[in-house]
Design a protein around this motif. Structure first.
Motif, PDB file in Angstrom:
ATOM      1  N   ASP A 166       0.846  -1.193   0.000  1.00  0.00           N
ATOM      2  CA  ASP A 166       0.000   0.000   0.000  1.00  0.00           C
ATOM      3  C   ASP A 166       0.885   1.248   0.000  1.00  0.00           C
ATOM      4  OD1 ASP A 166       0.920   0.393   2.639  1.00  0.00           O
ATOM      5  OD2 ASP A 166      -0.955  -0.306   3.550  1.00  0.00           O
ATOM      6  N   ARG A 170       3.264  -1.299   3.035  1.00  0.00           N
ATOM      7  CA  ARG A 170       2.867  -2.474   3.808  1.00  0.00           C
ATOM      8  C   ARG A 170       2.118  -3.486   2.949  1.00  0.00           C
ATOM      9  NH1 ARG A 170       4.343  -1.412   8.691  1.00  0.00           N
ATOM     10  NH2 ARG A 170       3.416  -3.185   9.731  1.00  0.00           N
ATOM     11  N   VAL A 171       2.349  -4.759   3.241  1.00  0.00           N
ATOM     12  CA  VAL A 171       1.573  -5.852   2.665  1.00  0.00           C
ATOM     13  C   VAL A 171       0.967  -6.628   3.831  1.00  0.00           C
ATOM     14  CG1 VAL A 171       2.911  -6.062   0.532  1.00  0.00           C
ATOM     15  CG2 VAL A 171       3.569  -7.394   2.544  1.00  0.00           C
ATOM     16  N   THR A 172      -0.175  -7.247   3.577  1.00  0.00           N
ATOM     17  CA  THR A 172      -0.873  -7.979   4.636  1.00  0.00           C
ATOM     18  C   THR A 172      -1.169  -9.390   4.173  1.00  0.00           C
ATOM     19  OG1 THR A 172      -1.876  -5.924   5.400  1.00  0.00           O
ATOM     20  CG2 THR A 172      -2.927  -7.953   6.111  1.00  0.00           C
ATOM     21  N   SER A 173      -1.036 -10.322   5.103  1.00  0.00           N
ATOM     22  CA  SER A 173      -1.431 -11.707   4.875  1.00  0.00           C
ATOM     23  C   SER A 173      -2.258 -12.128   6.078  1.00  0.00           C
ATOM     24  CB  SER A 173      -0.221 -12.619   4.712  1.00  0.00           C
ATOM     25  OG  SER A 173      -0.644 -13.938   4.384  1.00  0.00           O
ATOM     26  N   ASP A 175      -4.153 -11.591   9.109  1.00  0.00           N
ATOM     27  CA  ASP A 175      -4.198 -10.460  10.038  1.00  0.00           C
ATOM     28  C   ASP A 175      -2.817  -9.930  10.400  1.00  0.00           C
ATOM     29  OD1 ASP A 175      -3.385 -12.624  11.517  1.00  0.00           O
ATOM     30  OD2 ASP A 175      -4.866 -12.386  13.109  1.00  0.00           O
ATOM     31  N   SER A 177       0.578  -7.799   9.175  1.00  0.00           N
ATOM     32  CA  SER A 177       1.030  -6.794   8.220  1.00  0.00           C
ATOM     33  C   SER A 177       2.558  -6.690   8.291  1.00  0.00           C
ATOM     34  CB  SER A 177       0.391  -5.449   8.570  1.00  0.00           C
ATOM     35  OG  SER A 177       0.843  -4.445   7.704  1.00  0.00           O
ATOM     36  N   TYR A 178       3.181  -6.541   7.119  1.00  0.00           N
ATOM     37  CA  TYR A 178       4.632  -6.413   7.017  1.00  0.00           C
ATOM     38  C   TYR A 178       4.948  -5.158   6.224  1.00  0.00           C
ATOM     39  CZ  TYR A 178       4.463 -11.397   8.073  1.00  0.00           C
ATOM     40  OH  TYR A 178       4.219 -12.608   8.658  1.00  0.00           O
ATOM     41  N   LYS A 179       5.964  -4.445   6.670  1.00  0.00           N
ATOM     42  CA  LYS A 179       6.445  -3.296   5.904  1.00  0.00           C
ATOM     43  C   LYS A 179       7.543  -3.784   5.002  1.00  0.00           C
ATOM     44  CE  LYS A 179       8.075   1.428   6.315  1.00  0.00           C
ATOM     45  NZ  LYS A 179       7.090   2.166   5.603  1.00  0.00           N
TER      46      LYS A 179
END
Length: 184
Positions: A166, A170-173, A175, A177-179
């Motif tokens: 985003d 950040r990406v989410t898998s 619940d 989230s990873y930067k």
């Protein structure tokens, strides 16, 4: 004879099929503690290719079989282990390479060079660590957190992951989230 179930079609399988495949039983290598028998001339290159006695192991089923009895020791070494013997092998970087990325129902799903499928989550987080080629993203495949077997993300897979980020990177898998660039 060990029979390996074939991986589902990565691009067509449902998330439920992938989760069932990802959770299939692996040999209990963490519970096997045979005497160390020495070294075997097997080397996993940084690009994910396996070699034995200087020649590439080209049979995918053989690589997959060996990868299922692979374990990382407390000293950081990698061993092939059975109930009867334990042999040290050489791993240049990570034991696996993530070669494909898919997103399904908000989950990041990676296919490895061995055909294994890993769904990013609490058991299988992403992180950035300093490898032979500098700071690169890695995926926890299996094993204890203090000595995991990891997959390095292939460059094209990392770029595909970065495209999913985003505006804050950040990406989410599920619940989690990873930067990107700070997946610690």
């Amino acid at each position: 004879m060990v029979k390996l179930s074939p991986p589902p079609d990565f691009n067509r399988a449902t998330l439920a099929d992938i989760m069932a495949f990802a959770d299939q039983q692996l040999p209990p290598v963490e519970t096997w503690h045979p005497a160390h028998c020495g070294r075997i001339d097997i080397r996993i290159m940084a690009d994910g290719r396996w070699f034995h006695d200087g020649g590439e192991i080209r049979r995918a089923a053989m690589v997959r079989l060996f990868s299922r009895i692979l374990r990382r020791e407390a000293d950081g070494s990698h061993v092939l282990v059975t109930p009867a013997e334990k042999l040290t092998i050489e791993v240049e970087d990570a034991a696996f390479v993530a070669v494909e990325l898919r997103v399904d129902q908000g989950r990041l799903i990676f296919r490895l060079n061995t055909g294994d499928i890993i769904v990013v989550g609490t058991k299988n987080p992403l992180r950035v660590r300093n490898g032979p080629a500098g700071w690169l993203p890695y995926l926890h495949v299996r094993g204890p957190a203090d000595r995991p077997l990891e997959a390095r993300l292939a460059r094209s897979v990392y770029y595909a992951l970065a495209d999913l980020a985003d505006a804050d990177g950040r990406v989410t898998s599920g619940d989690i989230s990873y930067k990107i660039g700070d997946m610690t």
